[in-house]
Design a protein around this motif. Structure first.
Motif, PDB file in Angstrom:
ATOM      1  N   HIS A  60     -21.954 -15.585  -2.216  1.00 35.86           N
ATOM      2  CA  HIS A  60     -22.003 -14.121  -2.256  1.00 35.86           C
ATOM      3  C   HIS A  60     -21.881 -13.566  -3.679  1.00 35.86           C
ATOM      4  O   HIS A  60     -22.418 -12.489  -3.957  1.00 35.86           O
ATOM      5  CB  HIS A  60     -20.956 -13.498  -1.326  1.00 35.86           C
ATOM      6  N   HIS A  84     -17.094 -12.238 -10.482  1.00 35.86           N
ATOM      7  CA  HIS A  84     -15.802 -11.834  -9.913  1.00 35.86           C
ATOM      8  C   HIS A  84     -15.027 -12.969  -9.240  1.00 35.86           C
ATOM      9  O   HIS A  84     -13.871 -12.777  -8.860  1.00 35.86           O
ATOM     10  CB  HIS A  84     -15.943 -10.607  -9.002  1.00 35.86           C
ATOM     11  N   HIS A  85     -15.637 -14.151  -9.095  1.00 36.42           N
ATOM     12  CA  HIS A  85     -14.874 -15.310  -8.615  1.00 36.42           C
ATOM     13  C   HIS A  85     -14.745 -16.395  -9.675  1.00 36.42           C
ATOM     14  O   HIS A  85     -14.338 -17.519  -9.374  1.00 36.42           O
ATOM     15  CB  HIS A  85     -15.479 -15.880  -7.338  1.00 36.42           C
TER      16      HIS A  85
HETATM   17 FE   LIG Z   1     -15.877 -11.906  -3.480  1.00 37.23          FE
END
Ligand SMILES: [Fe+2]
Length: 160
Positions: A60, A84-85
């Motif tokens: 994702h 964001h990860h």
């Molecule tokens: Fe996420």
């Protein structure tokens, strides 16, 4: 929305400009956009994911980046969403970026997202107390999370 409010408050504490804080807020709102491509059976699965399901779930971040790259003037948002990860120590995904290679805005969104995930009920976990969640974030400061972003979380007040 909760992640966005917290992240924009953190951006101010982090010392970012008004313009950068607005970018952080927008990126935080959109950070999980790529989950529109994740099967609902995985998103809503109670309990831990199987390795093959984890692979699909982890797509994702890159998916959100790809979707935003197609939107005019959203290149920066695409970059932040795609990171964001990532983890400060390089153990994150999708690229395994570390330290300064990760956009500061993304480092802020990562901490806000992780903190909010811990204090809310999720299909895969029960909510923890705010004190517990803050202790967990502090424990991962300098490894999973940028210590400056963690300091911004602790300095933020008035978030929901
Ligand atoms: Fe996420």
């Amino acid at each position: 929305m909760r992640v966005a409010l917290l992240a924009s408050s953190m951006a101010f504490c982090f010392g970012l400009s008004r313009e950068e804080s607005a970018i952080v807020r927008s990126a935080a709102l959109l950070h999980d956009l790529g989950k529109i491509e994740t099967p609902l059976t995985i998103l809503e699965k109670p309990g831990p994911l199987q390795p093959a399901e984890r692979v699909l779930m982890d797509r994702h971040a890159a998916a959100g980046e790809r979707l935003l790259q197609d939107v005019p003037a959203c290149e920066r948002l695409a970059l932040i969403v795609g990171q964001h990860h990532e983890r400060f120590d390089g153990s994150g995904y999708p690229r395994g970026l570390a330290g300064a290679a990760i956009d500061p805005a993304a480092r802020i969104v990562t901490v806000a997202d992780a903190f909010v995930a811990m204090i809310e009920d999720r299909p895969y976990s029960q909510r923890r107390s705010r004190v517990d969640a803050l202790a967990e974030v502090r424990r991962c400061s300098g490894t999973q999370f940028d210590a400056a972003a963690v300091a911004a979380l602790f300095a933020s007040e008035g978030y929901p």
